[in-house]
Design an enzyme around this catalytic site. Structure first.
Site, short mmCIF file in Angstrom:
data_model
loop_
_atom_site.label_atom_id
_atom_site.label_comp_id
_atom_site.label_asym_id
_atom_site.label_seq_id
_atom_site.Cartn_x
_atom_site.Cartn_y
_atom_site.Cartn_z
N ARG A 1 6.63 3.75 1.74
CA ARG A 1 6.24 4.93 0.91
C ARG A 1 5.37 5.98 2.17
NH1 ARG A 1 2.87 3.48 -4.25
NH2 ARG A 1 2.63 5.59 -4.06
N LYS B 1 3.37 -2.98 -1.42
CA LYS B 1 2.71 -2.33 -2.50
C LYS B 1 3.64 -0.80 -2.40
CE LYS B 1 -1.09 -4.32 -3.89
NZ LYS B 1 -0.56 -4.60 -5.24
N SER C 1 -3.08 1.88 -2.15
CA SER C 1 -2.43 1.22 -2.95
C SER C 1 -3.39 -0.58 -2.49
CB SER C 1 -1.65 0.78 -3.03
OG SER C 1 -0.52 0.16 -4.00
N TYR D 1 6.35 6.00 -14.95
CA TYR D 1 8.11 5.37 -15.64
C TYR D 1 7.58 3.79 -16.22
CZ TYR D 1 9.49 9.89 -14.88
OH TYR D 1 9.95 11.02 -15.25
N GLY E 1 0.24 0.22 -10.55
CA GLY E 1 -0.53 1.96 -11.58
C GLY E 1 -1.57 1.92 -11.42
N ARG E 2 -2.50 1.54 -10.66
CA ARG E 2 -3.87 2.14 -10.44
C ARG E 2 -4.48 2.93 -10.12
NH1 ARG E 2 -4.34 -3.38 -7.39
NH2 ARG E 2 -5.30 -4.44 -8.85
N VAL E 3 -5.72 3.71 -10.56
CA VAL E 3 -5.47 4.74 -9.90
C VAL E 3 -6.70 4.40 -8.41
CG1 VAL E 3 -8.04 6.89 -10.54
CG2 VAL E 3 -7.04 5.95 -12.23
N HIS E 4 -6.41 5.77 -7.92
CA HIS E 4 -6.09 5.29 -6.47
C HIS E 4 -7.55 6.20 -5.90
CE1 HIS E 4 -1.84 4.63 -4.84
NE2 HIS E 4 -2.87 3.12 -5.58
N1 LIG Z 1 6.83 2.51 -12.84
C1 LIG Z 1 5.62 1.83 -12.03
N2 LIG Z 1 4.31 1.57 -12.66
C2 LIG Z 1 3.05 0.66 -12.12
N3 LIG Z 1 3.47 1.15 -10.64
C3 LIG Z 1 4.33 2.08 -9.69
C4 LIG Z 1 5.71 1.75 -10.71
N4 LIG Z 1 6.34 2.61 -10.22
C5 LIG Z 1 5.83 2.23 -8.63
N5 LIG Z 1 4.68 1.81 -9.04
C6 LIG Z 1 3.72 2.07 -7.61
O1 LIG Z 1 3.85 0.25 -7.44
C7 LIG Z 1 2.66 -0.15 -6.33
C8 LIG Z 1 2.90 -1.67 -6.29
O2 LIG Z 1 3.79 -2.00 -5.44
P1 LIG Z 1 3.98 -3.53 -5.11
O3 LIG Z 1 4.94 -3.97 -6.82
O4 LIG Z 1 5.87 -3.11 -4.39
O5 LIG Z 1 3.43 -4.36 -4.88
S1 LIG Z 1 2.77 -5.51 -4.59
O6 LIG Z 1 2.88 -5.52 -3.08
O7 LIG Z 1 3.94 -6.41 -4.87
O8 LIG Z 1 1.22 -6.47 -4.91
C9 LIG Z 1 2.22 0.59 -7.65
O9 LIG Z 1 0.44 0.19 -6.62
P2 LIG Z 1 -0.54 0.71 -7.42
O10 LIG Z 1 -0.43 2.24 -8.26
O11 LIG Z 1 -2.12 1.24 -6.27
O12 LIG Z 1 -1.08 -0.25 -8.46
C10 LIG Z 1 2.17 1.52 -8.17
O13 LIG Z 1 1.42 3.05 -7.51
#
Ligand SMILES: Nc1ncnc2c1ncn2[C@@H]1O[C@H](COP(=O)(O)OS(=O)(=O)O)[C@@H](OP(=O)(O)O)[C@H]1O
Length: 380
Positions: A216, A133, A224, A325, A343-346
């Site tokens: 992070r 996450k 997340s 991005y 990239g969910r809304v927190h």
């Molecule tokens: N470019 C881009 N696009 C989408 N998401 C992005 C990106 N960069 C960083 N993140 C952040 O990555 C979070 C998910 O982390 P992981 O991929 O490590 O999650 S997992 O543990 O493999 O499920 C994910 O967490 P959430 O926002 O909670 O969905 C994102 O905040």
């Protein structure tokens, strides 16, 4: 004497005829079966896919025509190699071939496929250990834009307790995507950082392995993780606890420490990792910066791995509707964002509850900063 001579001529003609028949049937049989089998044996399905050849074409029913070899992934971007020659980058990786017409039966060579060597599965030169996450998927997707990096697009979890006793190193290496010898393979499995035996197992595989860990702000990470939990509960039609219910015991008025700190206390994991791997083999990346300025983190990886800066502004863009991005491939004008689960809304947290959470994390974070000799601008 004359009739003996005629017999000799007839016999010789017959022998020639039989030889010709044998040659023709050998060529025919080999073109229908041997050749495909030979190709099958030198190129695994994965490898064939990686060079853009379509596996189904190698069936015995279909004759092989040179045209079939021209099926390949379109180039997605253009770059230069060490000698300043222009090269095309294709997806999937390991594919920089300018297909030449392939000679007919019995004349297979790498140059016919436009390759100097066959791509092969190799052990990773670098592993991204976690944290879950913190942006592990996004980081690997961005890195895969680099022509010298080949990344595995799933989590093998090989060094973790669930897998390690069941599979051997050969299994693991075979799972790696095909690469050329001048490329680096990277895989990621977030269980590696929190399961300390993984550190030892990775070191046993390769003591000079490069290690990357992305972290992070632990509160953002927790949100997340909560978003993932809530989405799963909703998917199964179950009522999800609120964020506060999940991390705080309203009855005892205490944080659910085990729940929060299992991953969010970074210190013990780094403490163990740095006992196994020297500090200069470990790169700590900032997952919050990966969201706002991904290239800053990608450049750090390029330097850490001793690679040229290849990934630039031309390869990524900020996608307004995704809010993150994403990647763009200039030559095909294609774009790619991560899926819906990234990239969910927190959840919005009540400011007083957030203050409490910040105070809770302070000592854990301070201990972590001390261990790695680096501070992060968190908890605001
Ligand atoms: N470019 C881009 N696009 C989408 N998401 C992005 C990106 N960069 C960083 N993140 C952040 O990555 C979070 C998910 O982390 P992981 O991929 O490590 O999650 S997992 O543990 O493999 O499920 C994910 O967490 P959430 O926002 O909670 O969905 C994102 O905040």
């Amino acid at each position: 004497m004359r009739s003996v001579k005629i017999h000799w001529v007839k016999l010789t003609a017959l022998i020639f005829l039989m030889m010709a028949l044998t040659a023709v049937s050998t060529v025919w049989i080999s073109s229908r079966s041997l050749y495909p089998n030979l190709l099958e044996s030198i190129m695994s399905r994965q490898v064939r896919d990686s060079v853009g050849l379509v596996g189904a074409r190698f069936t015995q029913e279909e004759p092989i025509f040179p045209e079939e070899f021209r099926q390949e992934a379109p180039p997605i971007r253009q770059t230069t190699n060490e000698n300043n020659q222009t090269i095309m980058i294709r997806r999937p990786k390991g594919v920089d071939l300018d297909p030449k017409p392939v000679a007919w039966v019995g004349n297979i060579s790498l140059s016919h496929l436009g390759l100097k060597e066959l791509p092969a599965s190799r052990p990773p030169a670098c592993i991204l250990l976690g944290f879950g996450k913190c942006g592990t998927s996004a980081l690997l997707e961005f890195l895969d834009l680099h022509p010298k990096i080949v990344s595995l697009d799933w989590e093998p979890d090989y060094f973790c307790d669930r897998m390690y006793p069941k599979y051997d190193l050969q299994w693991y290496v075979k799972k790696m995507p095909p690469s050329f010898s001048d490329q680096l393979t990277i895989e990621k499995s977030p269980c590696y950082i929190v399961e300390h035996d993984s550190h030892i197992r990775m070191h046993a595989m390769n003591s000079s392995l490069k290690i990357m860990v992305i972290i992070r702000d632990p509160i953002t990470r927790l949100l997340s993780e909560y978003g993932h939990y809530a989405a799963t509960e909703n998917y199964w039609g179950r009522r999800a606890m609120t964020f506060e219910e999940r991390v705080y015991n309203l009855r005892t008025q205490e944080f659910k420490v085990a729940q929060i700190l299992k991953v969010g206390d970074y210190a013990p994991h780094f403490e163990h990792l740095l006992k196994v791997f020297p500090r200069n083999q470990v790169l700590i990346l900032d997952g919050d910066k990966l969201v706002t300025d991904p290239l800053s983190q990608v450049r750090r990886v390029e330097e850490f791995l001793g690679l040229r800066h290849e990934i630039t502004d031309n390869d990524i863009y900020f996608d307004q509707s995704k809010g993150f991005y994403c990647m763009k491939w200039p030559l095909t004008k294609e774009t790619k964002c991560l899926g819906k689960s990234k990239g969910r809304v927190h959840e919005e947290i009540d400011p007083d509850f957030k203050r409490k959470l910040i105070d809770f994390f302070v000592p854990y974070n301070e201990r972590f900063f001390k261990i790695v000799g680096q501070r992060f601008d968190w908890l605001k």
